[in-house]
Motif scaffolding. Sequence first.
Motif, short mmCIF file in Angstrom:
data_model
loop_
_atom_site.label_atom_id
_atom_site.label_comp_id
_atom_site.label_asym_id
_atom_site.label_seq_id
_atom_site.Cartn_x
_atom_site.Cartn_y
_atom_site.Cartn_z
N PRO A 104 -86.94 -53.82 22.23
CA PRO A 104 -85.92 -54.87 22.28
C PRO A 104 -86.00 -55.89 21.16
N ASP A 105 -87.14 -55.99 20.47
CA ASP A 105 -87.25 -56.93 19.35
C ASP A 105 -86.80 -56.32 18.03
N ARG A 106 -86.44 -55.04 18.08
CA ARG A 106 -86.02 -54.32 16.87
C ARG A 106 -84.53 -54.01 16.95
N ALA A 107 -83.93 -53.79 15.78
CA ALA A 107 -82.50 -53.52 15.69
C ALA A 107 -82.26 -52.03 15.45
N ALA A 108 -81.31 -51.47 16.17
CA ALA A 108 -80.96 -50.07 16.02
C ALA A 108 -79.75 -49.93 15.10
N ILE A 109 -79.95 -49.27 13.98
CA ILE A 109 -78.88 -48.99 13.01
C ILE A 109 -78.61 -47.50 13.03
N SER A 110 -77.35 -47.12 13.10
CA SER A 110 -76.98 -45.71 13.17
C SER A 110 -77.59 -44.92 12.03
N VAL A 111 -77.97 -43.70 12.32
CA VAL A 111 -78.65 -42.83 11.35
C VAL A 111 -77.89 -42.75 10.03
N ASN A 323 -79.80 -59.78 24.45
CA ASN A 323 -80.25 -58.70 25.31
C ASN A 323 -81.76 -58.47 25.23
N SER A 324 -82.42 -59.14 24.29
CA SER A 324 -83.84 -58.87 24.04
C SER A 324 -84.79 -59.50 25.04
N GLY A 325 -84.38 -60.62 25.64
CA GLY A 325 -85.28 -61.36 26.52
C GLY A 325 -86.39 -62.07 25.77
N ASP A 326 -86.26 -62.16 24.46
CA ASP A 326 -87.31 -62.75 23.61
C ASP A 326 -87.05 -64.23 23.36
N ALA A 327 -87.77 -65.09 24.05
CA ALA A 327 -87.57 -66.54 23.92
C ALA A 327 -87.93 -67.04 22.53
N ALA A 328 -88.71 -66.27 21.78
CA ALA A 328 -89.08 -66.68 20.42
C ALA A 328 -87.87 -66.75 19.51
N LEU A 329 -86.77 -66.12 19.91
CA LEU A 329 -85.55 -66.12 19.09
C LEU A 329 -84.69 -67.35 19.32
N ILE A 330 -85.04 -68.17 20.30
CA ILE A 330 -84.21 -69.34 20.65
C ILE A 330 -83.99 -70.28 19.47
N PRO A 331 -85.01 -70.69 18.72
CA PRO A 331 -84.76 -71.63 17.61
C PRO A 331 -83.77 -71.10 16.59
N THR A 332 -83.90 -69.83 16.22
CA THR A 332 -82.97 -69.26 15.23
C THR A 332 -81.56 -69.18 15.80
N CYS A 333 -81.45 -68.74 17.05
CA CYS A 333 -80.13 -68.67 17.68
C CYS A 333 -79.50 -70.06 17.79
N GLU A 334 -80.32 -71.05 18.09
CA GLU A 334 -79.79 -72.41 18.23
C GLU A 334 -79.29 -72.93 16.89
N SER A 335 -79.99 -72.60 15.82
CA SER A 335 -79.53 -73.04 14.50
C SER A 335 -78.19 -72.42 14.15
N LEU A 336 -77.91 -71.24 14.68
CA LEU A 336 -76.66 -70.55 14.38
C LEU A 336 -75.48 -71.10 15.18
N THR A 337 -75.73 -72.00 16.13
CA THR A 337 -74.62 -72.67 16.80
C THR A 337 -73.92 -73.65 15.85
N ASN A 338 -74.52 -73.89 14.69
CA ASN A 338 -73.92 -74.76 13.66
C ASN A 338 -73.36 -73.95 12.50
N ASP A 339 -73.33 -72.63 12.63
CA ASP A 339 -72.86 -71.76 11.56
C ASP A 339 -71.40 -72.03 11.23
#
Length: 387
Positions: A104-111, A323-339
């Motif tokens: 869940p911490d990794r991104a899936a890119i189509s082959v 969808n990751s459930g990774d709370a470590a991503l909260i700061p980055t996601c919060e910064s993107l609320t100002n994108d």
Amino acid sequence: MPGVVVSTERSSRARDKLKAFLLSEAADKGFDICRIARPDSIPDAPQRLKEFIDAGRQGTMDWMAETRDRRADPRVLWGDVRSVILFGMNYGPDEDPRVVLAMPDRAAISVYARNRDYHDVIKGRLKEIATRFAARAGEDVKVFVDTAPVMEKPLSMQAGLGWQGKHTNLVSREFGSWLFLGSMFTTAELAPDEPERDHCGSCRACLDACPTNAFPAPYKIDARRCISYLTIEHKGVIDRELRPLIGNRIYGCDDCLAACPWNKFAASASEMKFHAREDLKAPRIAELLELDDSAFRTLFSGSPVKRIGRDRFVRNLLIAAGNSGDAALIPTCESLTNDASPTVRGMAVWALARLMCKEDFHRLAARIADEADPEVRAEYEVAMEVV
């Protein structure tokens, strides 16, 4: 009459030589299979395409309706065409691409998108073949790779490359579901190959593998529910009901392709063709979220991913983050609320509503008074009701 018989025999030998030349050129340019179809070999295509469009299953791909007549019949696209040559190139992965879905911490890119844009690679090689063929045959040619209104999959079935499986993609007994397709139209009269028959039988592995239930019936797809369409073609907000089902798929989806049992006969693509870049096999979501427009363009230079643009790409990443459930991503996601992008801001709100505790999210939502975009405000409002 004897003279007519001799002339016919010579004409037949000439066609055979041209066909042999084509096969040799195709192999030399790295194609794994090359076959020929008649331009009038898909008479059912217009009605099937009409039904698809009338049902609205193309989503926002308006160009499908705009080019419907040309797409449904090669002779409408080019009135002088006498033969359609189909080329296939194996891009089979060296491992099951679904492995990353359990990370869940990794991104899936189509082959298909883990290296250079296949459109550019294949079209360049087809142009080389076309130039040599035209000079030898003294006939006109046109080459197409996916972006033109050509129904390559039904034509490929008629040419014998494979058959359209229940997931609507081409399936080959030799290469499974992993074939890039390209076509060359020509005014030359060439002997067509035998069509391939359907070998799916009672199998429904591809249908059952779809995370979003995008197949209303076997051999029919609703793009509006397809993750490949949603993450690549769709430019707007992705339906809330579908976001959790997308998981960590940030560009395309290989589930229905990878589930095909015929893949067991397919060898992985050679390194001289399409092998995955190591940094795109399972990149970290956290690192990709940090990309600004310049860094995004640099990382995906020459890749089909670059075509969707940074904002749509980050939209997809934020869904994966939520969808990751990774709370470590909260700061980055919060910064993107100002994108600067409303789409990015809205998806950042959705991700945070899934990652934050109730108290923290409600404190974040207090800024709704400063949000001018109605869609972003709607994300806050809906999240406030469920968090």
